[in-house]
Write a protein that holds these residues in place. Structure first.
Motif, PDB file in Angstrom:
ATOM      1  N   MET A   1     -62.287  24.420  39.817  1.00  0.00           N
ATOM      2  CA  MET A   1     -61.465  23.296  40.253  1.00  0.00           C
ATOM      3  C   MET A   1     -60.051  23.469  39.757  1.00  0.00           C
ATOM      4  SD  MET A   1     -62.007  19.265  39.423  1.00  0.00           S
ATOM      5  CE  MET A   1     -60.763  18.090  39.959  1.00  0.00           C
ATOM      6  N   ASN A  71     -61.208  21.455  32.590  1.00  0.00           N
ATOM      7  CA  ASN A  71     -62.510  21.915  33.072  1.00  0.00           C
ATOM      8  C   ASN A  71     -63.369  22.415  31.930  1.00  0.00           C
ATOM      9  OD1 ASN A  71     -60.905  23.520  35.901  1.00  0.00           O
ATOM     10  ND2 ASN A  71     -61.635  21.434  35.732  1.00  0.00           N
ATOM     11  N   GLU A 116     -58.521  21.643  45.858  1.00  0.00           N
ATOM     12  CA  GLU A 116     -58.949  22.986  45.473  1.00  0.00           C
ATOM     13  C   GLU A 116     -58.153  24.007  46.251  1.00  0.00           C
ATOM     14  OE1 GLU A 116     -59.956  24.919  43.218  1.00  0.00           O
ATOM     15  OE2 GLU A 116     -61.985  24.118  43.083  1.00  0.00           O
ATOM     16  N   LEU A 140     -67.703  12.769  39.784  1.00  0.00           N
ATOM     17  CA  LEU A 140     -67.783  14.098  39.210  1.00  0.00           C
ATOM     18  C   LEU A 140     -68.390  13.972  37.813  1.00  0.00           C
ATOM     19  CD1 LEU A 140     -64.177  15.386  40.055  1.00  0.00           C
ATOM     20  CD2 LEU A 140     -66.239  15.586  41.460  1.00  0.00           C
ATOM     21  N   ILE A 161     -63.794  17.812  33.293  1.00  0.00           N
ATOM     22  CA  ILE A 161     -64.736  17.834  34.409  1.00  0.00           C
ATOM     23  C   ILE A 161     -65.593  19.094  34.319  1.00  0.00           C
ATOM     24  CG2 ILE A 161     -64.932  17.996  36.921  1.00  0.00           C
ATOM     25  CD1 ILE A 161     -62.229  16.382  36.971  1.00  0.00           C
ATOM     26  N   THR A 163     -67.716  22.166  35.520  1.00  0.00           N
ATOM     27  CA  THR A 163     -67.682  23.006  36.716  1.00  0.00           C
ATOM     28  C   THR A 163     -68.898  23.919  36.764  1.00  0.00           C
ATOM     29  OG1 THR A 163     -66.436  24.846  35.731  1.00  0.00           O
ATOM     30  CG2 THR A 163     -65.169  23.009  36.655  1.00  0.00           C
ATOM     31  N   PRO A 179     -66.173  21.755  40.989  1.00  0.00           N
ATOM     32  CA  PRO A 179     -66.594  20.686  40.095  1.00  0.00           C
ATOM     33  C   PRO A 179     -68.034  20.286  40.378  1.00  0.00           C
ATOM     34  CG  PRO A 179     -65.269  19.784  41.857  1.00  0.00           C
ATOM     35  CD  PRO A 179     -65.235  21.277  42.024  1.00  0.00           C
TER      36      PRO A 179
END
Length: 275
Positions: A1, A71, A116, A140, A161, A163, A179
């Protein structure tokens, strides 16, 4: 992401969708270009009935400075080839940066879409990924922690987040990661603090792209200071042919009122993208 997301759904509709109320004193700031340092709505495992806003950009409580890690790889150092069919252990449980949060400090990150780009071009060739058929906002998978500034004592509630490998949609974009988008059933599971490592690992797989689509948007989105609904306007065809309105058309024409998109400033600091 690539670390950008859009949140436009009004507070009342977010509350209805996720069956949670905004915490006292917390208000949603509409933003189509959320990047590191900006606030994003979350529902934490500690307060599952409330919506809060945390800073996108994770900093562990023990860090000497704020790091803005947006991430967190589910596989950790495993799966260096980013194989979407990877079935081995999830290294996030061993990573010092994340091993505490993934076990006890998980959250839902509430968005209307995420941005993205291909592995090489990144946000020089951005795509807006969104649920079709007017499905509205989605969650998410995130992890969070609270970092205290060593000089001022100010508390910073931060989030990253999670991934995974790519799926059919992100592969079509040309990206090797994506994600972790949670289904409605998984949303409740992700917040369950009693969930085992095995059960959590079963969730951390490339998300089912059925019901999602994407289209190219202007590279103006790359500027973290840029904002406004026009940034979500398509500049090309959808990746998959369907007869649904794109997200921009839904937002542009469903209301006669102009959406108020407040400009956001990127907070100074180090930004690391772990994918």
């Amino acid at each position: 992401m690539c670390g950008r997301a859009s949140v436009i759904t009004p507070e009342a509709l977010l509350e209805k969708r996720f069956n949670a109320a905004f915490a006292k004193g917390v208000h949603l700031e509409e933003n189509v270009n959320i990047s590191a340092g900006n606030k994003i709505p979350v529902i934490t495992s500690a307060m599952p009935n409330h919506i809060q806003t945390f800073t996108l950009g994770y900093t562990p409580h023990w860090a000497h400075k704020q790091t803005y890690m947006i991430n967190a790889r589910a596989e950790g150092s495993y799966n260096p080839e980013n194989d979407p069919a990877y079935t081995g252990p999830m290294g996030i449980f061993q990573k010092p940066m994340f091993r505490h949060a993934i076990k006890s400090q998980r959250c839902l990150v509430l968005v209307d879409a995420f941005i993205e780009g291909p592995k090489q071009e990144k946000l020089n060739k951005p795509y807006l990924v969104y649920p079709n058929r007017d499905r509205g906002p989605f969650a998410l998978a995130g992890i969070y922690d609270t970092w205290q500034h060593p000089l001022t004592g100010e508390l910073h509630h931060t989030v990253a987040i999670v991934t995974t490998g790519s799926n059919r949609l992100t592969q079509r974009i040309g990206h090797h990661r994506g994600p972790l988008v949670l289904s409605r059933e998984q949303e409740e599971q992700w917040l369950d603090q009693d969930l085992s490592v095995k059960e959590l690992s079963a969730i951390m797989k490339p998300f089912n792209s059925k019901g999602f689509n994407a289209y190219p948007i202007s590279q103006k989105i790359k500027n973290p200071d840029a904002n406004g609904l026009e940034l979500l306007k398509p500049i090309g065809e959808k990746l998959f042919k369907d007869y649904d309105r794109c997200l921009y058309e839904r937002l542009k024409y469903t209301s006669e009122d102009t959406l108020n998109i407040r400009e956001e400033r990127l907070v100074e600091g180090d930004q690391f993208v772990l994918f």
